[in-house]
Design a protein around this motif. Sequence first.
Motif, short mmCIF file in Angstrom:
data_model
loop_
_atom_site.label_atom_id
_atom_site.label_comp_id
_atom_site.label_asym_id
_atom_site.label_seq_id
_atom_site.Cartn_x
_atom_site.Cartn_y
_atom_site.Cartn_z
N SER A 379 0.98 -1.23 0.00
CA SER A 379 0.08 -0.04 0.01
C SER A 379 1.02 1.09 0.03
O SER A 379 0.59 2.20 -0.73
N GLU A 380 1.81 1.38 0.81
CA GLU A 380 2.75 2.39 0.96
C GLU A 380 3.61 2.84 -0.39
O GLU A 380 3.63 3.81 -0.79
N THR A 383 0.80 4.31 -2.87
CA THR A 383 0.55 5.68 -2.46
C THR A 383 1.68 6.62 -2.22
O THR A 383 1.28 7.73 -2.60
N ARG A 387 -0.12 9.75 -6.35
CA ARG A 387 -0.92 10.42 -5.14
C ARG A 387 -2.30 10.69 -5.36
O ARG A 387 -3.14 10.94 -4.56
N PRO A 389 -5.95 9.44 -5.07
CA PRO A 389 -6.39 8.42 -4.38
C PRO A 389 -7.15 7.44 -5.24
O PRO A 389 -7.15 6.22 -4.93
N ALA A 392 -4.66 5.13 -6.70
CA ALA A 392 -3.89 4.33 -6.09
C ALA A 392 -4.69 3.50 -5.47
O ALA A 392 -4.38 2.21 -5.36
N ASP A 419 -0.88 14.63 -7.47
CA ASP A 419 -2.31 14.52 -7.24
C ASP A 419 -3.15 15.24 -7.88
O ASP A 419 -4.52 15.63 -7.98
#
Length: 509
Positions: A379-380, A383, A387, A389, A392, A419
């Motif tokens: 997950s890290e 993410t 960026r 969401p 991701a 993002d």
Amino acid sequence: MTPTTPARRLRLGLPRRVFSQVLLMQVAIAAGVAVLATGLFLAPLGEQLDDQAMRRALAIAQTTAQQPQIAEDLRATEPTPDGPVQREAERIRRATGAEYVVVLDHRGVRWSHTDPERVGGLVSTDPGEALAGHEVMEIDEGTLGRSARGKVPLRDADGEVIGAVSVGIAYDSVRARLIHAIPGLLAYAGGALAVGALAAWLISRRVQRQTRDLAFSDIAALLAEREAMLHGIREGVVALDRDGRVRLLNDEAQRLLGIGEEAVGSSPDEALGTGRTADVLAGRVTGTDLLTVRGQRVLVANRMPTDDGGAVATLRDRTELDQLGRELDSTRGLIDALRAQDHEHANRMHTLLGLLELEMYEDAVEFVGEVVGDHRATSEQVTERIRDPLLAALLVGKATVAAERGAALRLSDRSRLPDRLVDPRGLVTVVGNLVDNALDAVAGTPDARVEVELRAEGRTAVLVVRDTGPGVPPERRELIFTEGWSTKEPPGHRERGIGLPLVRRLAHR
């Protein structure tokens, strides 16, 4: 009448059928034209006959006046019923068929007449113009009735006017010629009317076949119903003529294809540009329920030829249904991922329980740390580099699905995406389609891997999806972007062959 027999009223007026009305109108027009042509021919014919009679009378009078013996006898004798002037005038009258030949002196006294008793009397009409040296043609009334007359001056050897010659042609003979010509004219007019009626009947029969023996009111009702149906249904309708040009577009077709009324009269290639949609409308691609993509819409097209050599194509919007199918696929993927996680979680819990029952506490702590670390690392990793969401979350979910299907989904080390995206949902669609295709390609292969590279270059998002599958043969690579073409069996709820064309259109946009 019995109670069950409806009373019928006598209908007066034009017949209701198109065939009957066209035949009646054409026969009426042919009859009117025949009558008008006959009248237009007869009107000048009477004038022509009058003119011919007057000119004939004038010619006889001129010929008579040119005989010098008549002028000499007029000076040398008296006007008597058996005089030389009377005898010569009667000879000329009988020879020419004139009604009368009258010779008069400068006083207006007759020297000849059809009735010998009138010889020596004054003429009944004014001879002044002829005695003045002028020739006269006229239709006039005299003692013998109405006649066509010609009057010329009578001159002696010195050219002096000593009298006049008046010749009359019976007007009854002119009228008889006119009446005699009428039966022939009527025969020609009747023949023309018969030919016109036959042609009208043949044309009306053709109209009857083409209109299928409908009444004008039925045709008007059908047109009104067609307009209401075409503009009221939620399917696009495109009609093409025998030359392949657009003849009709309803409102829904304009909305689905993104064109307006200006497309009427042009070919599908001119109106839509080259592509599968134009090929389907033009009939170059055949079949039923053909899939095509126009803009952001997924359309299902069917084309039916018509009797006049044209065709009618119907278009249905399957965009929402296709989106629902893709959402269903995503939901199934998430369910599979959750099922896999649940199965894996149960195995881990059983392993942890066994370690605790065996009082291997340090091994249990180490096992829990590894499990939590692996999931957190995945997950890290996503993410930190992605960026947005939505993207991701999509990649994390796809990684879980890939693990369940025996494949490894990893993010490339070059992946970096901020993002701030203009169209994150569009990019989610592109990434989801390409990753799903890659997972389908590597399914069942050893050491299956899928790598996603997603990075930003200026104002452009660059996406690369690689897999260890067999790939696409070079000769078939252009086909993968054809709407409806796929090498995989379609699921029950939707068609295959739409994802990659949508990806290409989104990328072009």
